[in-house]
Design a protein around this motif. Structure first.
Motif, mmCIF file in Angstrom:
data_model
loop_
_atom_site.group_PDB
_atom_site.id
_atom_site.type_symbol
_atom_site.label_atom_id
_atom_site.label_comp_id
_atom_site.label_asym_id
_atom_site.label_seq_id
_atom_site.Cartn_x
_atom_site.Cartn_y
_atom_site.Cartn_z
ATOM 1 N N THR A 100 -2.465 -31.887 27.615
ATOM 2 C CA THR A 100 -2.387 -31.763 29.077
ATOM 3 C C THR A 100 -3.446 -30.811 29.619
ATOM 4 O OG1 THR A 100 -0.021 -32.240 28.963
ATOM 5 C CG2 THR A 100 -0.827 -31.271 30.999
ATOM 6 N N TRP A 126 8.914 -36.653 34.045
ATOM 7 C CA TRP A 126 9.253 -35.450 33.286
ATOM 8 C C TRP A 126 8.029 -34.592 32.973
ATOM 9 C CZ3 TRP A 126 6.729 -35.300 28.688
ATOM 10 C CH2 TRP A 126 6.324 -36.518 28.140
ATOM 11 N N HIS A 127 6.849 -35.154 33.034
ATOM 12 C CA HIS A 127 5.592 -34.472 32.706
ATOM 13 C C HIS A 127 4.864 -33.970 33.953
ATOM 14 C CE1 HIS A 127 1.279 -34.738 31.109
ATOM 15 N NE2 HIS A 127 1.847 -33.777 30.410
ATOM 16 N N ARG A 130 4.275 -29.866 35.002
ATOM 17 C CA ARG A 130 3.292 -29.134 34.187
ATOM 18 C C ARG A 130 1.899 -29.722 34.345
ATOM 19 N NH1 ARG A 130 1.703 -29.262 28.620
ATOM 20 N NH2 ARG A 130 3.188 -30.950 28.274
ATOM 21 N N ALA A 158 13.141 -34.629 24.633
ATOM 22 C CA ALA A 158 11.858 -34.614 25.354
ATOM 23 C C ALA A 158 11.934 -33.702 26.572
ATOM 24 C CB ALA A 158 11.469 -36.027 25.768
ATOM 25 N N GLU A 162 9.666 -30.363 27.068
ATOM 26 C CA GLU A 162 8.795 -30.246 28.236
ATOM 27 C C GLU A 162 9.176 -29.049 29.097
ATOM 28 O OE1 GLU A 162 5.577 -30.987 30.672
ATOM 29 O OE2 GLU A 162 6.022 -31.783 28.688
ATOM 30 N N TYR A 163 10.469 -28.761 29.224
ATOM 31 C CA TYR A 163 10.926 -27.598 29.986
ATOM 32 C C TYR A 163 10.381 -26.313 29.355
ATOM 33 C CZ TYR A 163 14.148 -24.289 32.222
ATOM 34 O OH TYR A 163 14.688 -23.243 32.928
ATOM 35 N N LYS A 165 7.688 -26.074 27.460
ATOM 36 C CA LYS A 165 6.236 -26.055 27.681
ATOM 37 C C LYS A 165 5.915 -25.580 29.094
ATOM 38 C CE LYS A 165 4.834 -29.720 24.473
ATOM 39 N NZ LYS A 165 4.215 -31.067 24.399
#
Length: 177
Positions: A100, A126-127, A130, A158, A162-163, A165
């Motif tokens: 990312t 969800w991405h 970020r 997932a 992601e949370y 990250k």
């Protein structure tokens, strides 16, 4: 005292995660126009959605960031049924990104080269938080970022990953990195 502090931290984490998981960002209406579209490779539906936006003339050009170096433009066009003329005029395949953060750097450079003043970011819901944060830090001043999240059904694992990250990136941002 330690138990109360630990319980408070766990509650903050839990409520933050619940917000993160339940209030996923939505897609943008198809009539919203921008100077460019940036789609980050990854989960299913991202590239298809970005190409639909391009074909609907909601933006004149598209960067696909994070394409595998072995994928040729012809293979990409065949995989996603992109007409040759549209591929030649309007689609750029970005081969430099591998995560990312590097997506954001690759995209910001492309935005600068094309002098885009508004950009539609397409990635999974969800991405999105970020990815938008990373891209927003790299974009030239004055560029408007429109978040166009592709609805998905992420697994609990997932979402938790992601949370974490996102929390780590937020902490790094607060530390000035």
């Amino acid at each position: 005292m330690f138990r109360r502090i630990a319980a408070f931290i766990v509650l903050i984490w839990l409520f933050g995660f619940l917000w993160f998981a339940v209030a996923l960002p939505p897609p943008v209406p198809s009539d919203v126009r921008t100077d460019a579209i940036i789609v980050l490779t990854g989960s299913q539906g991202r590239i298809e959605h970005a190409l639909d936006v391009l074909k609907a003339d909601a933006a004149p050009r598209l960067l696909v960031s994070g394409v595998d170096r072995e994928v040729t433009p012809g293979e990409f066009a065949a995989e996603f049924s992109v007409p040759d003329q549209l591929m030649k005029c309007c689609v750029t395949l970005g081969y430099q990104a591998y995560d990312t953060h590097s997506n954001a750097k690759e995209a910001a450079q492309w935005v600068s080269e094309h002098k885009a003043r508004s950009v539609r970011l397409v990635t999974a819901d969800w991405h999105m938080r970020r990815a938008a944060s990373e891209l927003g830090r790299e974009l030239p001043p004055g560029v408007t970022l429109v978040r166009d999240a592709v609805p998905s059904r992420p697994s609990l694992g997932a979402l938790i990953l992601e949370y974490h990250k996102m929390l780590a990136r937020t902490a790094l941002n607060l530390a000035g990195r």
